[in-house]
Design a protein around this motif. Structure first.
Motif, PDB file in Angstrom:
ATOM      1  N   LEU A  21       1.040   4.124  -2.859  1.00 46.01           N
ATOM      2  CA  LEU A  21       0.814   5.538  -2.570  1.00 46.01           C
ATOM      3  C   LEU A  21       1.976   6.410  -3.051  1.00 46.01           C
ATOM      4  N   LEU A  66       1.556   6.686  -6.740  1.00 45.53           N
ATOM      5  CA  LEU A  66       0.395   7.516  -7.042  1.00 45.53           C
ATOM      6  C   LEU A  66       0.772   8.998  -6.945  1.00 45.53           C
ATOM      7  N   VAL A  67       1.523   9.354  -5.915  1.00 44.35           N
ATOM      8  CA  VAL A  67       1.983  10.738  -5.775  1.00 44.35           C
ATOM      9  C   VAL A  67       2.880  11.127  -6.948  1.00 44.35           C
ATOM     10  N   ILE A 102       0.840  -1.199   0.000  1.00 49.62           N
ATOM     11  CA  ILE A 102       0.000   0.000   0.000  1.00 49.62           C
ATOM     12  C   ILE A 102       0.877   1.252   0.000  1.00 49.62           C
ATOM     13  N   LEU A 103       1.934   1.256   0.821  1.00 46.88           N
ATOM     14  CA  LEU A 103       2.829   2.415   0.860  1.00 46.88           C
ATOM     15  C   LEU A 103       3.527   2.640  -0.479  1.00 46.88           C
TER      16      LEU A 103
END
Length: 152
Positions: A133, A136-137, A129-130
């Motif tokens: 993310l 995604l950023v 998940i990290l």
């Protein structure tokens, strides 16, 4: 300066940050993961004879401990190994515990995962998940740069 060059110069640091962030998340996950006992390894009783202390990230009050364990093989040889796991909740010096080792190569050993009850384990899937993310950023930042530079 052409817009494509400006976009490239702005995106490269974002991608590098994504790569380094991914590497750090995966390294932290590996460092805290409880080992599984490989097939064919045998159990023995060991004792923590020493520990390597490392200051925790962010100046935590509890240092991270990496135990140094000594145990005896079935043929009577004394073997010492350093755990690959370090955490604040690791058993302390003098603690007797079960270890598993490779009978062919006794220096390949690990602490019995059942003895690591005080060690906080990573949440299942948290590293994925990290990493998602982080990327995604990177994608959002790249898209924002593209919109600004190309007036889309």
């Amino acid at each position: 300066m052409p817009n494509w060059l400006a976009l490239t110069l702005l995106v490269i640091p974002a991608v590098l940050a994504g790569l380094f962030g991914t590497r750090e998340v995966r390294a932290a996950h590996r460092e805290r993961a409880v080992p599984s006992v490989p097939q064919g390894w045998v159990s023995a009783r060991g004792v923590i004879v020493d520990e390597q202390l490392t200051a925790g990230r962010g100046g935590e009050a509890n240092p991270l401990r990496r135990p140094v364990v000594t145990y005896q093989t079935a043929d009577g040889r004394e073997v010492t190994f350093t755990s690959r796991i370090q955490a604040a909740g690791m058993p302390k010096r003098g603690t007797a515990l079960a270890v598993f080792h490779d009978p062919v190569q006794p220096t390949r050993a690990c602490i019995d995962p059942q003895a690591l009850t005080g060690v906080p384990m990573p949440l299942p899937g948290s590293s994925r998940i990290l990493v998602a993310l982080i990327w995604l950023v990177v994608i959002v930042v790249t898209a924002m740069f593209a919109v600004v530079l190309f007036n889309v």
